[in-house]
Motif scaffolding. Sequence first.
Motif, mmCIF file in Angstrom:
data_model
loop_
_atom_site.group_PDB
_atom_site.id
_atom_site.type_symbol
_atom_site.label_atom_id
_atom_site.label_comp_id
_atom_site.label_asym_id
_atom_site.label_seq_id
_atom_site.Cartn_x
_atom_site.Cartn_y
_atom_site.Cartn_z
ATOM 1 N N LEU A 107 7.976 -28.849 14.867
ATOM 2 C CA LEU A 107 6.895 -28.664 13.892
ATOM 3 C C LEU A 107 5.582 -29.280 14.362
ATOM 4 N N LEU A 108 5.632 -30.198 15.336
ATOM 5 C CA LEU A 108 4.401 -30.834 15.809
ATOM 6 C C LEU A 108 3.670 -29.950 16.818
ATOM 7 N N THR A 109 4.417 -29.234 17.657
ATOM 8 C CA THR A 109 3.800 -28.379 18.691
ATOM 9 C C THR A 109 3.953 -26.905 18.395
ATOM 10 N N ASP A 110 4.660 -26.557 17.287
ATOM 11 C CA ASP A 110 4.974 -25.159 16.956
ATOM 12 C C ASP A 110 5.804 -24.491 18.049
ATOM 13 N N GLY A 111 6.475 -25.286 18.849
ATOM 14 C CA GLY A 111 7.326 -24.717 19.887
ATOM 15 C C GLY A 111 8.688 -24.333 19.324
ATOM 16 N N VAL A 112 9.237 -23.264 19.869
ATOM 17 C CA VAL A 112 10.556 -22.775 19.448
ATOM 18 C C VAL A 112 11.394 -22.549 20.698
#
Length: 504
Positions: free
Chosen positions: A132-137
């Motif tokens: 949720l901090l980097t929007d990485g998945v």
Amino acid sequence: MPSPLHTDRPAAQPPRQGAVDALITRTRELRGDLEAVRREAEGEEPPEDARQRWQRALYELAVHQLDDLGDHLGQLLEGLPADTPQGPSADGPAPRPSPVEADGQRKEQEQEQGQEQGQEADSRVGSAEWDLLTDGVTWSDELFRLFGRRPEDGAPTLDELPSWVLEEDTELLTAMVTGCLVDGRPIDGEFRIVRGDGAVRTVHMMGEPTLDADGTVASMWAVLRDVTEVRRSREAVHEIRDSLLHQQRTAHTERRLAVELQEAVLPPWRGSLRFSQSSTVPGATSAPGTLDLAAHYLPSASSALIGGDWFDALQLPDGRTLLSVGGLTGHGVAATSSMAMLLGALRGMAVTGAEPGPLMGWLNHLLDASAQPALGSAVCCRYDPATLTLSWSQAGHPAPLLFGGGSGRALRPPEGMLLGAVPDAVYAQAEERLETGDMLVLHTDGLAPRSSESADAVTERLLACAPRFATARSAQECVRTVLEEFGSKEREDDACVLVARIRT
């Protein structure tokens, strides 16, 4: 509410390899044993009834669950690589390896060890992590295969994930994700997805939030498992079980109706019966030549349904007595209702004074023209107490047995074929002169507990009871003797027995 996970929590200790190996071995052995039992139970024939289909569905469900258990134990055995940090460092808490990283390391370890797994088995379980901090998945390769999505297309974000979910289940997924991110609740639920190829699969999702040092949700990780086949097998088990319960309730209702119909039609007496005498037969009810009657119905133990057997004794207007026993093919309400129709017709025609031979012919015509075709056998006797004469006719039925003086014999039957077999059949009639003290035994075909016992063997067993009949004080005692000889609880068919003694 369960506490959310923190990034600085101690890592779980890896499982002992020997213990997990033993569990994997036991699981494989159990699956082999299950397959052996399944093959033995099913044989080479396909399932024919609801109970067999229910058993087969249970076997399939157990196989699916054992396969999943084996996959999970295999992943547990592989664990984390040895060089992965397992605890906090001096510089601060060490980040916990994500399931995605663990899956990648596990795959490398499998390749080094030469382990191979099919793509279909791998695609049943996959993992994902949303930062949720980097929007990485990040998704594992198995999860891409589970969703039918190419890795080069990228992994969906949490906002995009509902677009893969069946419309009816989007609200459920949204609620689970919101509860995890806002309230810190673990995710544990199922929803249906629409794969890239259009196939609908049921997915079980388990996940937890990961909090940073100040308690803010930093990421969410989850493990997703394809449980489509397990759910299908479970639904099949429930559907077939419900079908069996419905069949049992239907059978119970049908049996109750058949019993009520039978009790309404058959004579209401079960002990000895003494007819009140008409003006044409003077004297008391115990006068010489009158009949002492007793009868009994023996239900089948191997069938839940009532058959079409009957016994009957009817005093006619002229003082004579009509005795009859018989049975129709089949069981249940249909057979009992046909029996009620036939017995009602027999009583009605006998009251007119018709002889037993013509009575049989009319019954044959009635059964042949019935909307529910069936075959039947019967004996119809008319006894005259004034002359001690028995007139009788039969339709493919065991002949009455005559006992007197401590011995017995079967009456010689007149010609007559099964009721309903041939239209316009003719039935002969015979007469027998009786004496006071004589006794008649009439019975239906199913008197022997086992169907393998021949009619001649049943006759021999009944004739062997002659000494006991001679010492009996009433017709009811004679019926008890028959029940002691033939009243097994394991009988395969229902039957009736009727005893008529001529008083001295």
